[in-house]
Design a protein around this motif. Structure first.
Motif, PDB file in Angstrom:
ATOM      1  N   PHE A  56      -7.738  -7.594  -5.805  1.00  0.00           N
ATOM      2  CA  PHE A  56      -7.113  -8.924  -5.833  1.00  0.00           C
ATOM      3  C   PHE A  56      -7.784  -9.956  -4.924  1.00  0.00           C
ATOM      4  O   PHE A  56      -7.409 -11.123  -4.955  1.00  0.00           O
ATOM      5  N   GLY A  57      -8.738  -9.542  -4.137  1.00  0.00           N
ATOM      6  CA  GLY A  57      -9.446 -10.473  -3.262  1.00  0.00           C
ATOM      7  C   GLY A  57      -8.743 -10.708  -1.951  1.00  0.00           C
ATOM      8  O   GLY A  57      -9.307 -10.491  -0.882  1.00  0.00           O
ATOM      9  N   ASP A  58      -7.502 -11.145  -1.997  1.00  0.00           N
ATOM     10  CA  ASP A  58      -6.707 -11.378  -0.798  1.00  0.00           C
ATOM     11  C   ASP A  58      -5.229 -11.333  -1.173  1.00  0.00           C
ATOM     12  O   ASP A  58      -4.873 -11.080  -2.335  1.00  0.00           O
ATOM     13  N   LYS A  59      -4.368 -11.599  -0.210  1.00  0.00           N
ATOM     14  CA  LYS A  59      -2.935 -11.534  -0.467  1.00  0.00           C
ATOM     15  C   LYS A  59      -2.498 -12.576  -1.489  1.00  0.00           C
ATOM     16  O   LYS A  59      -1.624 -12.307  -2.323  1.00  0.00           O
ATOM     17  N   GLN A  60      -3.111 -13.756  -1.442  1.00  0.00           N
ATOM     18  CA  GLN A  60      -2.734 -14.786  -2.407  1.00  0.00           C
ATOM     19  C   GLN A  60      -3.060 -14.349  -3.824  1.00  0.00           C
ATOM     20  O   GLN A  60      -2.315 -14.625  -4.769  1.00  0.00           O
ATOM     21  N   GLY A  61      -4.195 -13.655  -3.977  1.00  0.00           N
ATOM     22  CA  GLY A  61      -4.552 -13.137  -5.293  1.00  0.00           C
ATOM     23  C   GLY A  61      -3.521 -12.146  -5.794  1.00  0.00           C
ATOM     24  O   GLY A  61      -3.184 -12.117  -6.991  1.00  0.00           O
ATOM     25  N   LEU A  62      -3.007 -11.325  -4.883  1.00  0.00           N
ATOM     26  CA  LEU A  62      -1.954 -10.366  -5.248  1.00  0.00           C
ATOM     27  C   LEU A  62      -0.672 -11.108  -5.620  1.00  0.00           C
ATOM     28  O   LEU A  62      -0.017 -10.773  -6.618  1.00  0.00           O
ATOM     29  N   LEU A  63      -0.314 -12.131  -4.840  1.00  0.00           N
ATOM     30  CA  LEU A  63       0.896 -12.899  -5.135  1.00  0.00           C
ATOM     31  C   LEU A  63       0.796 -13.592  -6.498  1.00  0.00           C
ATOM     32  O   LEU A  63       1.771 -13.641  -7.250  1.00  0.00           O
ATOM     33  N   ASP A  64      -0.379 -14.108  -6.811  1.00  0.00           N
ATOM     34  CA  ASP A  64      -0.566 -14.750  -8.118  1.00  0.00           C
ATOM     35  C   ASP A  64      -0.394 -13.734  -9.245  1.00  0.00           C
ATOM     36  O   ASP A  64       0.179 -14.046 -10.297  1.00  0.00           O
ATOM     37  N   ALA A  65      -0.894 -12.522  -9.026  1.00  0.00           N
ATOM     38  CA  ALA A  65      -0.762 -11.472 -10.037  1.00  0.00           C
ATOM     39  C   ALA A  65       0.700 -11.079 -10.215  1.00  0.00           C
ATOM     40  O   ALA A  65       1.160 -10.840 -11.335  1.00  0.00           O
ATOM     41  N   VAL A  66       1.428 -11.007  -9.121  1.00  0.00           N
ATOM     42  CA  VAL A  66       2.854 -10.678  -9.187  1.00  0.00           C
ATOM     43  C   VAL A  66       3.613 -11.785  -9.923  1.00  0.00           C
ATOM     44  O   VAL A  66       4.495 -11.511 -10.744  1.00  0.00           O
ATOM     45  N   ALA A  67       3.265 -13.035  -9.634  1.00  0.00           N
ATOM     46  CA  ALA A  67       3.921 -14.162 -10.302  1.00  0.00           C
ATOM     47  C   ALA A  67       3.674 -14.111 -11.803  1.00  0.00           C
ATOM     48  O   ALA A  67       4.594 -14.304 -12.605  1.00  0.00           O
ATOM     49  N   SER A 100       0.831  -1.205   0.000  1.00  0.00           N
ATOM     50  CA  SER A 100       0.000   0.000   0.000  1.00  0.00           C
ATOM     51  C   SER A 100       0.868   1.259   0.000  1.00  0.00           C
ATOM     52  O   SER A 100       0.634   2.196  -0.761  1.00  0.00           O
ATOM     53  N   ALA A 101       1.891   1.250   0.867  1.00  0.00           N
ATOM     54  CA  ALA A 101       2.778   2.405   0.963  1.00  0.00           C
ATOM     55  C   ALA A 101       3.567   2.609  -0.328  1.00  0.00           C
ATOM     56  O   ALA A 101       3.704   3.730  -0.828  1.00  0.00           O
ATOM     57  N   ALA A 102       4.076   1.511  -0.896  1.00  0.00           N
ATOM     58  CA  ALA A 102       4.894   1.607  -2.105  1.00  0.00           C
ATOM     59  C   ALA A 102       4.074   2.042  -3.316  1.00  0.00           C
ATOM     60  O   ALA A 102       4.569   2.766  -4.186  1.00  0.00           O
ATOM     61  N   ALA A 103       2.817   1.612  -3.368  1.00  0.00           N
ATOM     62  CA  ALA A 103       1.968   1.938  -4.514  1.00  0.00           C
ATOM     63  C   ALA A 103       1.178   3.225  -4.313  1.00  0.00           C
ATOM     64  O   ALA A 103       0.578   3.737  -5.266  1.00  0.00           O
ATOM     65  N   GLY A 104       1.166   3.728  -3.085  1.00  0.00           N
ATOM     66  CA  GLY A 104       0.420   4.951  -2.805  1.00  0.00           C
ATOM     67  C   GLY A 104      -1.081   4.756  -2.836  1.00  0.00           C
ATOM     68  O   GLY A 104      -1.816   5.624  -3.312  1.00  0.00           O
ATOM     69  N   VAL A 105      -1.546   3.609  -2.336  1.00  0.00           N
ATOM     70  CA  VAL A 105      -2.985   3.322  -2.298  1.00  0.00           C
ATOM     71  C   VAL A 105      -3.367   2.864  -0.894  1.00  0.00           C
ATOM     72  O   VAL A 105      -2.502   2.563  -0.064  1.00  0.00           O
ATOM     73  N   GLN A 106      -4.656   2.785  -0.648  1.00  0.00           N
ATOM     74  CA  GLN A 106      -5.148   2.281   0.621  1.00  0.00           C
ATOM     75  C   GLN A 106      -5.288   0.759   0.563  1.00  0.00           C
ATOM     76  O   GLN A 106      -5.526   0.186  -0.504  1.00  0.00           O
ATOM     77  N   ALA A 107      -5.135   0.127   1.707  1.00  0.00           N
ATOM     78  CA  ALA A 107      -5.214  -1.336   1.773  1.00  0.00           C
ATOM     79  C   ALA A 107      -6.513  -1.897   1.189  1.00  0.00           C
ATOM     80  O   ALA A 107      -6.487  -2.910   0.474  1.00  0.00           O
ATOM     81  N   PRO A 108      -7.682  -1.274   1.443  1.00  0.00           N
ATOM     82  CA  PRO A 108      -8.922  -1.812   0.872  1.00  0.00           C
ATOM     83  C   PRO A 108      -8.888  -1.908  -0.655  1.00  0.00           C
ATOM     84  O   PRO A 108      -9.553  -2.769  -1.242  1.00  0.00           O
ATOM     85  N   THR A 109      -8.105  -1.045  -1.293  1.00  0.00           N
ATOM     86  CA  THR A 109      -8.003  -1.088  -2.753  1.00  0.00           C
ATOM     87  C   THR A 109      -7.371  -2.401  -3.208  1.00  0.00           C
ATOM     88  O   THR A 109      -7.782  -2.985  -4.215  1.00  0.00           O
ATOM     89  N   ILE A 110      -6.379  -2.858  -2.449  1.00  0.00           N
ATOM     90  CA  ILE A 110      -5.722  -4.115  -2.786  1.00  0.00           C
ATOM     91  C   ILE A 110      -6.703  -5.274  -2.677  1.00  0.00           C
ATOM     92  O   ILE A 110      -6.779  -6.131  -3.563  1.00  0.00           O
ATOM     93  N   TYR A 111      -7.475  -5.283  -1.602  1.00  0.00           N
ATOM     94  CA  TYR A 111      -8.438  -6.364  -1.423  1.00  0.00           C
ATOM     95  C   TYR A 111      -9.543  -6.306  -2.475  1.00  0.00           C
ATOM     96  O   TYR A 111     -10.027  -7.341  -2.941  1.00  0.00           O
ATOM     97  N   ARG A 112      -9.921  -5.114  -2.858  1.00  0.00           N
ATOM     98  CA  ARG A 112     -10.977  -4.974  -3.875  1.00  0.00           C
ATOM     99  C   ARG A 112     -10.510  -5.501  -5.229  1.00  0.00           C
ATOM    100  O   ARG A 112     -11.262  -6.138  -5.951  1.00  0.00           O
TER     101      ARG A 112
END
Length: 242
Positions: A44-55, A30-42
């Motif tokens: 990517f769903g959860d942290k695993q969803g974010l990790l899959d996107a990064v992969a 959130s800090a690195a991207a300059g967004v709020q945490a809820p945006t990430i969940y909205r």
């Protein structure tokens, strides 16, 4: 223009490359991207969803290279080149590779791993269609995948100066000798039978003279014949069907 999703993925990828998987936390991203945490969940769903996107983001160059490999008249040689590209990617991008293959989840496959598996399956099918496969497509694909991932992760774990460049070549040739033959099946022996069965099975999807049920039954028989030379309980030198 970079979208919010792309900005988050790129920020998480940078954290991954700098500090590994442990560096990717919702707060840090959130800090690195300059967004709020809820945006990430909205998004990517959860942290695993974010990790899959990064992969998937980190795997783009590898998949592009693998899919872009021109096919030659020798599908086994094409498999060799695919193997070499796989190992090279892992050593050049260890954090991304470990994210994809380092922590397998039973019954779960990341989009990046699934895309790579589809490319490998296509390479194996070409070998089967040429009558040069000693085992079924599924068995060959699993063996090649296991050997390639195991070798790459082993090399990643070693200090660069301790990596023996001959190891991946030896592993590659060992697995190729196990699952393929030098020539197309030309009669005689279990290896030729397996190759012929594999070639016929590879052609089954285009067969219209059989019903779906008949194709399914023939597929089962051909799979058993393709694996007949390497049954799980066969002893060295014993290639009889269990």
């Amino acid at each position: 223009m970079t979208t919010t999703r792309e900005k988050i993925v790129e920020a998480a990828a940078a954290l991954l490359n700098e500090g590994g998987r442990e560096a990717i936390s919702t707060r840090a991203v959130s800090a690195a991207a300059g967004v709020q945490a809820p945006t990430i969940y909205r998004l990517f769903g959860d942290k695993q969803g974010l990790l899959d996107a990064v992969a998937s983001h980190g795997f783009v160059s590898y998949l592009g290279g693998k899919m872009g490999l021109p096919e030659t008249g020798d599908p086994v040689e094409d498999l060799r080149r695919g193997w070499d590209l796989h190992v090279a990617f892992g050593l050049e991008h260890p954090a991304v590779y470990t994210l994809i293959y380092g922590e397998p989840r039973p019954g779960v496959e990341s989009p990046a791993a699934r895309a790579a598996a589809e490319v490998l399956a296509g390479q194996v099918k070409r070998i089967a269609a040429a009558g040069r496969l000693r085992v079924s497509e599924e068995r060959a694909t699993h063996l090649i995948h296991a050997a390639g991932c195991g070798m790459t992760l082993t090399l990643i774990a070693l200090p660069p100066e301790a990596r023996d460049p001959a190891l991946p070549v030896l592993a590659r040739e060992s697995i190729i000798a196990t699952v393929t033959s030098e020539r197309a099946a030309d009669g005689g022996g279990d290896a030729s039978l397996a190759g012929a069965a594999g070639a016929l099975r590879a052609a089954l999807p285009g067969v219209t003279a059989l019903t779906g049920a008949e194709r399914a039954l023939l597929d089962e028989w051909l799979t058993r014949l393709a694996d007949s030379g390497h049954s799980a309980d066969a002893r060295p030198g014993d290639h009889t069907t269990a």
